[in-house]
Design a protein around this motif. Structure first.
Motif, PDB file in Angstrom:
ATOM      1  N   GLY A   1       8.943  -3.703  -0.847  1.00 63.55           N
ATOM      2  CA  GLY A   1       8.305  -2.395  -1.006  1.00 63.55           C
ATOM      3  C   GLY A   1       9.205  -1.270  -0.531  1.00 63.55           C
ATOM      4  N   ILE A   2      10.515  -1.507  -0.586  1.00 62.67           N
ATOM      5  CA  ILE A   2      11.488  -0.486  -0.184  1.00 62.67           C
ATOM      6  C   ILE A   2      12.217  -0.002  -1.428  1.00 62.67           C
ATOM      7  N   HIS A   3      12.195   1.312  -1.641  1.00 66.64           N
ATOM      8  CA  HIS A   3      12.882   1.896  -2.789  1.00 66.64           C
ATOM      9  C   HIS A   3      14.081   2.697  -2.300  1.00 66.64           C
ATOM     10  N   LEU A   4      15.233   2.390  -2.857  1.00 64.29           N
ATOM     11  CA  LEU A   4      16.467   3.095  -2.499  1.00 64.29           C
ATOM     12  C   LEU A   4      16.665   4.235  -3.493  1.00 64.29           C
TER      13      LEU A   4
ATOM     14  N   LEU B   1      20.284   8.053   4.686  1.00 65.91           N
ATOM     15  CA  LEU B   1      20.155   7.008   5.709  1.00 65.91           C
ATOM     16  C   LEU B   1      21.217   5.929   5.521  1.00 65.91           C
ATOM     17  N   ILE B   2      21.495   5.604   4.262  1.00 64.64           N
ATOM     18  CA  ILE B   2      22.455   4.543   3.961  1.00 64.64           C
ATOM     19  C   ILE B   2      23.576   5.114   3.096  1.00 64.64           C
ATOM     20  N   SER B   3      24.810   4.765   3.441  1.00 62.52           N
ATOM     21  CA  SER B   3      25.952   5.121   2.596  1.00 62.52           C
ATOM     22  C   SER B   3      26.710   3.846   2.247  1.00 62.52           C
ATOM     23  N   GLY B   4      27.021   3.696   0.975  1.00 59.72           N
ATOM     24  CA  GLY B   4      27.786   2.538   0.520  1.00 59.72           C
ATOM     25  C   GLY B   4      29.134   2.993  -0.013  1.00 59.72           C
ATOM     26  N   PHE B   5      30.198   2.378   0.482  1.00 63.51           N
ATOM     27  CA  PHE B   5      31.554   2.706   0.034  1.00 63.51           C
ATOM     28  C   PHE B   5      32.101   1.536  -0.773  1.00 63.51           C
ATOM     29  N   TYR B   6      32.574   1.835  -1.962  1.00 64.55           N
ATOM     30  CA  TYR B   6      33.082   0.795  -2.862  1.00 64.55           C
ATOM     31  C   TYR B   6      34.592   0.940  -2.963  1.00 64.55           C
ATOM     32  N   THR B   7      35.287  -0.078  -2.481  1.00 60.92           N
ATOM     33  CA  THR B   7      36.732  -0.015  -2.378  1.00 60.92           C
ATOM     34  C   THR B   7      37.362  -1.236  -3.057  1.00 60.92           C
TER      35      THR B   7
ATOM     36  N   ALA C   1       0.845  -1.196   0.000  1.00 56.90           N
ATOM     37  CA  ALA C   1       0.000   0.000   0.000  1.00 56.90           C
ATOM     38  C   ALA C   1       0.876   1.240   0.000  1.00 56.90           C
ATOM     39  N   GLU C   2       2.010   1.146   0.649  1.00 57.79           N
ATOM     40  CA  GLU C   2       2.881   2.318   0.717  1.00 57.79           C
ATOM     41  C   GLU C   2       4.331   1.901   0.533  1.00 57.79           C
ATOM     42  N   GLU C   3       4.938   2.390  -0.548  1.00 55.27           N
ATOM     43  CA  GLU C   3       6.344   2.120  -0.754  1.00 55.27           C
ATOM     44  C   GLU C   3       7.153   3.029   0.166  1.00 55.27           C
ATOM     45  N   ILE C   4       8.192   2.462   0.765  1.00 54.73           N
ATOM     46  CA  ILE C   4       9.057   3.246   1.638  1.00 54.73           C
ATOM     47  C   ILE C   4      10.286   3.654   0.836  1.00 54.73           C
ATOM     48  N   THR C   5      10.541   4.955   0.789  1.00 51.12           N
ATOM     49  CA  THR C   5      11.709   5.457   0.061  1.00 51.12           C
ATOM     50  C   THR C   5      12.821   5.769   1.046  1.00 51.12           C
ATOM     51  N   VAL C   6      13.971   5.164   0.816  1.00 49.09           N
ATOM     52  CA  VAL C   6      15.131   5.325   1.689  1.00 49.09           C
ATOM     53  C   VAL C   6      16.271   5.933   0.881  1.00 49.09           C
ATOM     54  N   GLY C   7      16.852   7.014   1.388  1.00 47.75           N
ATOM     55  CA  GLY C   7      17.965   7.649   0.684  1.00 47.75           C
ATOM     56  C   GLY C   7      19.245   6.831   0.806  1.00 47.75           C
ATOM     57  N   ILE C   8      19.969   6.749  -0.299  1.00 46.52           N
ATOM     58  CA  ILE C   8      21.249   6.041  -0.291  1.00 46.52           C
ATOM     59  C   ILE C   8      22.277   6.884  -1.046  1.00 46.52           C
TER      60      ILE C   8
ATOM     61  N   GLY D   1      19.862  -2.790  -9.734  1.00 44.13           N
ATOM     62  CA  GLY D   1      19.703  -4.197  -9.333  1.00 44.13           C
ATOM     63  C   GLY D   1      19.265  -4.330  -7.880  1.00 44.13           C
ATOM     64  N   MET D   2      19.793  -3.461  -7.026  1.00 42.98           N
ATOM     65  CA  MET D   2      19.396  -3.475  -5.611  1.00 42.98           C
ATOM     66  C   MET D   2      17.912  -3.156  -5.477  1.00 42.98           C
ATOM     67  N   ASN D   3      17.428  -2.257  -6.317  1.00 46.67           N
ATOM     68  CA  ASN D   3      16.009  -1.900  -6.224  1.00 46.67           C
ATOM     69  C   ASN D   3      15.097  -3.023  -6.703  1.00 46.67           C
TER      70      ASN D   3
END
Ligand SMILES: [Zn+2]
Length: 214
Positions: free
Chosen positions: A79-82, A127-133, A32-39, A70-72
């Motif tokens: 129902g979580i959108h990054l 809310l989320i930070s991804g570091f690619y090393t 019913a409600e998609e949750i949008t999370v900042g990344i 791909g993560m999305n």
């Protein structure tokens, strides 16, 4: 109350197998409600012009954008959108990257909020930070317990989108499971499924983390 909405939506689509990956379209309908999370996603290099290729990520920013898509697909089943906030290449001292490369991420902790821009982890961060090393010892990825960030190496043994999604699962409160390799939280496989319980929990934790951040 989004939590209640989430439970109701889960009950309504209880027949749907958790093993089936929802497309962003179908998952949007299922909840019913998609949750949008900042990344935010960051490539770590020791120098922008002339990076040390043994320490700096070989990835491109375009590659990170593909990983996010791909993560999305994977997180769509909850129902979580990054939503991408920042996509940047940032400079980290070579000695710090060298420690990270052998699995010692403590020096990197010290740099967060220091020479790395404050908005990477401060109150203005997503809310989320991804570091690619380049490398993290022998690990595909790592999420320090209780933090909102994860690290992923350049050449993991499983799909890129799976590693990053697995780490996001940890940030959203999930622990490892060992009974079914098809699950996203089974370590070291290409499993991508979330159980109804994991979906309820991650949606709840995402909302709580966003509340706490305000
Ligand atoms: Zn894990």
């Amino acid at each position: 109350m989004v939590f209640i909405t989430g439970v109701a939506a889960l009950a309504a689509c209880g027949g749907q197998s958790a093993a089936v990956l929802g497309t962003p379209e179908s998952s949007a309908k299922a909840f019913a409600e998609e949750i949008t999370v900042g990344i935010s996603m960051y490539l770590l290099v020791d120098d922008l012009e002339n990076p040390d290729t043994t320490l700096s990520s070989h990835r491109s920013e375009e590659e990170l954008a593909v990983i996010l898509a791909g993560m999305n697909e994977i997180w769509g089943q909850a129902g979580i959108h990054l939503e991408l906030a920042n996509l940047e290449t940032i400079v980290v001292e070579a000695d710090v990257l060298a420690k990270v490369a052998v699995g010692d991420i403590r020096a990197f902790f010290d740099r967060l909020g220091g020479t790395i821009p404050f908005n990477v982890t401060g109150p203005e961060s997503s809310l989320i930070s991804g570091f690619y090393t380049r490398r993290i010892g022998g690990s595909n990825g790592i999420t320090p317990l209780g933090t909102g960030w994860y690290m992923v190496m350049d050449e993991p043994s499983v799909f890129d989108r799976r590693v990053s999604s697995h780490e996001v699962g940890h940030i959203l409160g999930l622990r490892h499971v060992f009974e079914d390799p098809g699950r996203l939280l089974y370590p070291g496989t290409n499993g991508m499924s979330l159980t109804p319980g994991e979906i309820t929990l991650t949606r709840y934790v995402a909302m709580e983390l966003m509340k706490a951040k305000r």
